[in-house]
Motif scaffolding. Structure first.
Motif, PDB file in Angstrom:
ATOM      1  N   GLY A 233       0.792  -1.281  -0.011  1.00  0.00           N
ATOM      2  CA  GLY A 233       0.039   0.017   0.097  1.00  0.00           C
ATOM      3  C   GLY A 233       0.835   1.314   0.095  1.00  0.00           C
ATOM      4  N   THR A 234       1.909   1.214   0.711  1.00  0.00           N
ATOM      5  CA  THR A 234       3.012   2.438   0.935  1.00  0.00           C
ATOM      6  C   THR A 234       3.584   2.713  -0.850  1.00  0.00           C
ATOM      7  OG1 THR A 234       3.484   1.999   3.026  1.00  0.00           O
ATOM      8  CG2 THR A 234       5.235   3.020   1.750  1.00  0.00           C
ATOM      9  N   GLU A 235       3.990   1.594  -1.273  1.00  0.00           N
ATOM     10  CA  GLU A 235       4.464   1.715  -2.482  1.00  0.00           C
ATOM     11  C   GLU A 235       3.331   2.253  -3.659  1.00  0.00           C
ATOM     12  OE1 GLU A 235       6.940  -0.648  -6.109  1.00  0.00           O
ATOM     13  OE2 GLU A 235       6.522  -1.655  -4.431  1.00  0.00           O
ATOM     14  N   LEU A 236       2.186   1.733  -3.652  1.00  0.00           N
ATOM     15  CA  LEU A 236       1.154   2.283  -4.385  1.00  0.00           C
ATOM     16  C   LEU A 236       0.773   3.558  -4.106  1.00  0.00           C
ATOM     17  CD1 LEU A 236      -0.836   1.577  -6.732  1.00  0.00           C
ATOM     18  CD2 LEU A 236      -2.407   0.909  -5.085  1.00  0.00           C
ATOM     19  N   ALA A 237       0.799   3.931  -2.861  1.00  0.00           N
ATOM     20  CA  ALA A 237       0.557   5.383  -2.712  1.00  0.00           C
ATOM     21  C   ALA A 237       1.493   6.370  -3.186  1.00  0.00           C
ATOM     22  CB  ALA A 237       0.467   5.661  -1.230  1.00  0.00           C
ATOM     23  N   ILE A 238       2.873   5.899  -2.873  1.00  0.00           N
ATOM     24  CA  ILE A 238       3.874   6.896  -3.475  1.00  0.00           C
ATOM     25  C   ILE A 238       3.981   6.981  -4.848  1.00  0.00           C
ATOM     26  CG2 ILE A 238       6.297   6.896  -3.496  1.00  0.00           C
ATOM     27  CD1 ILE A 238       6.352   6.261  -0.543  1.00  0.00           C
ATOM     28  N   ARG A 239       3.778   5.727  -5.523  1.00  0.00           N
ATOM     29  CA  ARG A 239       3.704   5.861  -7.142  1.00  0.00           C
ATOM     30  C   ARG A 239       2.639   6.712  -7.565  1.00  0.00           C
ATOM     31  NH1 ARG A 239       7.031   2.272  -9.971  1.00  0.00           N
ATOM     32  NH2 ARG A 239       8.228   0.834  -8.611  1.00  0.00           N
ATOM     33  N   THR A 240       1.570   6.568  -6.798  1.00  0.00           N
ATOM     34  CA  THR A 240       0.351   7.442  -7.116  1.00  0.00           C
ATOM     35  C   THR A 240       0.750   8.855  -6.938  1.00  0.00           C
ATOM     36  OG1 THR A 240      -1.056   5.438  -6.600  1.00  0.00           O
ATOM     37  CG2 THR A 240      -2.107   7.939  -6.992  1.00  0.00           C
ATOM     38  N   ARG A 241       1.326   9.337  -5.985  1.00  0.00           N
ATOM     39  CA  ARG A 241       1.682  10.665  -5.656  1.00  0.00           C
ATOM     40  C   ARG A 241       2.707  11.056  -6.662  1.00  0.00           C
ATOM     41  NH1 ARG A 241      -1.462  13.543  -2.181  1.00  0.00           N
ATOM     42  NH2 ARG A 241       0.343  14.355  -0.800  1.00  0.00           N
ATOM     43  N   ARG A 242       3.750  10.262  -7.102  1.00  0.00           N
ATOM     44  CA  ARG A 242       4.727  10.793  -8.050  1.00  0.00           C
ATOM     45  C   ARG A 242       4.120  10.893  -9.211  1.00  0.00           C
ATOM     46  NH1 ARG A 242       8.915  13.417  -7.647  1.00  0.00           N
ATOM     47  NH2 ARG A 242       9.808  11.982  -6.180  1.00  0.00           N
ATOM     48  N   ALA A 243       2.919  10.153  -9.792  1.00  0.00           N
ATOM     49  CA  ALA A 243       2.258  10.353 -11.066  1.00  0.00           C
ATOM     50  C   ALA A 243       1.567  11.813 -10.928  1.00  0.00           C
ATOM     51  CB  ALA A 243       1.477   9.151 -11.326  1.00  0.00           C
ATOM     52  N   ALA A 244       0.989  12.074  -9.706  1.00  0.00           N
ATOM     53  CA  ALA A 244       0.678  13.362  -9.675  1.00  0.00           C
ATOM     54  C   ALA A 244       1.486  14.398  -9.910  1.00  0.00           C
ATOM     55  CB  ALA A 244      -0.280  13.457  -8.673  1.00  0.00           C
ATOM     56  N   PHE A 245       2.730  14.398  -9.321  1.00  0.00           N
ATOM     57  CA  PHE A 245       3.528  15.262  -9.452  1.00  0.00           C
ATOM     58  C   PHE A 245       4.024  15.261 -10.975  1.00  0.00           C
ATOM     59  CE2 PHE A 245       6.990  17.043  -6.397  1.00  0.00           C
ATOM     60  CZ  PHE A 245       7.336  18.233  -7.274  1.00  0.00           C
ATOM     61  N   ASN A 246       4.257  14.429 -11.698  1.00  0.00           N
ATOM     62  CA  ASN A 246       4.718  14.348 -13.173  1.00  0.00           C
ATOM     63  C   ASN A 246       3.540  15.086 -14.060  1.00  0.00           C
ATOM     64  OD1 ASN A 246       6.986  13.007 -12.954  1.00  0.00           O
ATOM     65  ND2 ASN A 246       6.244  11.242 -13.217  1.00  0.00           N
ATOM     66  N   ARG A 247       2.337  14.734 -13.691  1.00  0.00           N
ATOM     67  CA  ARG A 247       1.256  15.529 -14.317  1.00  0.00           C
ATOM     68  C   ARG A 247       1.137  17.006 -13.952  1.00  0.00           C
ATOM     69  NH1 ARG A 247      -1.681  11.218 -12.497  1.00  0.00           N
ATOM     70  NH2 ARG A 247      -2.648  12.414 -10.932  1.00  0.00           N
ATOM     71  N   ALA A 248       1.391  17.463 -12.627  1.00  0.00           N
ATOM     72  CA  ALA A 248       1.518  18.739 -12.340  1.00  0.00           C
ATOM     73  C   ALA A 248       2.645  19.463 -13.275  1.00  0.00           C
ATOM     74  CB  ALA A 248       1.680  19.008 -10.992  1.00  0.00           C
ATOM     75  N   ILE A 249       3.839  18.864 -13.442  1.00  0.00           N
ATOM     76  CA  ILE A 249       4.874  19.432 -14.159  1.00  0.00           C
ATOM     77  C   ILE A 249       4.574  19.717 -15.616  1.00  0.00           C
ATOM     78  CG2 ILE A 249       7.113  19.206 -15.057  1.00  0.00           C
ATOM     79  CD1 ILE A 249       7.879  17.810 -12.144  1.00  0.00           C
ATOM     80  N   ALA A 250       3.843  18.492 -16.206  1.00  0.00           N
ATOM     81  CA  ALA A 250       3.373  18.415 -17.526  1.00  0.00           C
ATOM     82  C   ALA A 250       2.642  19.688 -17.831  1.00  0.00           C
ATOM     83  CB  ALA A 250       2.984  17.121 -17.952  1.00  0.00           C
ATOM     84  N   GLU A 251       1.555  19.738 -16.780  1.00  0.00           N
ATOM     85  CA  GLU A 251       0.416  20.725 -17.109  1.00  0.00           C
ATOM     86  C   GLU A 251       0.867  22.161 -16.742  1.00  0.00           C
ATOM     87  OE1 GLU A 251      -2.856  18.876 -15.050  1.00  0.00           O
ATOM     88  OE2 GLU A 251      -2.701  17.189 -16.444  1.00  0.00           O
ATOM     89  N   GLY A 252       1.988  22.184 -16.154  1.00  0.00           N
ATOM     90  CA  GLY A 252       2.505  23.708 -15.562  1.00  0.00           C
ATOM     91  C   GLY A 252       1.544  24.048 -14.335  1.00  0.00           C
ATOM     92  N   ASP A 253       1.037  23.296 -13.639  1.00  0.00           N
ATOM     93  CA  ASP A 253       0.275  23.529 -12.394  1.00  0.00           C
ATOM     94  C   ASP A 253       1.248  23.429 -11.130  1.00  0.00           C
ATOM     95  OD1 ASP A 253      -1.708  23.386 -10.605  1.00  0.00           O
ATOM     96  OD2 ASP A 253      -2.841  21.999 -11.350  1.00  0.00           O
ATOM     97  N   ALA A 254       1.555  24.755 -10.843  1.00  0.00           N
ATOM     98  CA  ALA A 254       2.225  24.756  -9.418  1.00  0.00           C
ATOM     99  C   ALA A 254       1.327  24.397  -8.190  1.00  0.00           C
ATOM    100  CB  ALA A 254       3.234  26.149  -9.276  1.00  0.00           C
TER     101      ALA A 254
END
Length: 128
Positions: free
Chosen positions: A3-24
């Protein structure tokens, strides 16, 4: 996958999306209040959530900005504390380009706070 790994991978994906979308604004909730980032090339230290969000806002304002993607390879959760270590690869590609201009490895320390995983520290190393 834990569950820890899944949660962190999900948060990392959200960080990558924020960078791609320019959403500080979307980056702030992914960071601990007193987080630290050490950049890959010049080892600049960017301290604190507010400081990092300001840096991302400046980065996102440039028309030819870099889009960074962090690819998680492993997550190791602590059995004794609500912390985990993430290791992976990163690359930076200019907007509209296909070939990365820089790439390397990274490590990130995460902590679970109030039921959410946040980044406490990240260190990047530029290898190409």
């Amino acid at each position: 996958m834990s569950g820890t790994e899944l949660a962190i991978r999900t948060r990392r994906a959200a960080f990558n999306r924020a960078i791609a979308e320019g959403d500080a604004a979307a980056i702030g909730p992914l960071l601990a209040k007193d987080c630290v980032m050490v950049t890959g090339t010049d080892s600049a230290v960017i301290a604190g959530r507010i400081g990092q969000v300001k840096v991302w806002r400046r980065e996102f304002a440039h028309p030819g900005r870099m889009i960074y993607v962090r690819t998680c390879e492993t997550v190791t959760g602590s059995p004794v504390e609500p912390i985990a270590m993430e290791y992976g690869r990163w690359q930076g590609t200019a907007t509209g380009a296909d070939t990365p201009l820089a790439a390397g490895t990274y490590a990130a320390k995460w902590r679970e706070v109030g039921g959410e995983w946040v980044i406490e520290a990240e260190i990047f190393v530029t290898l190409t």
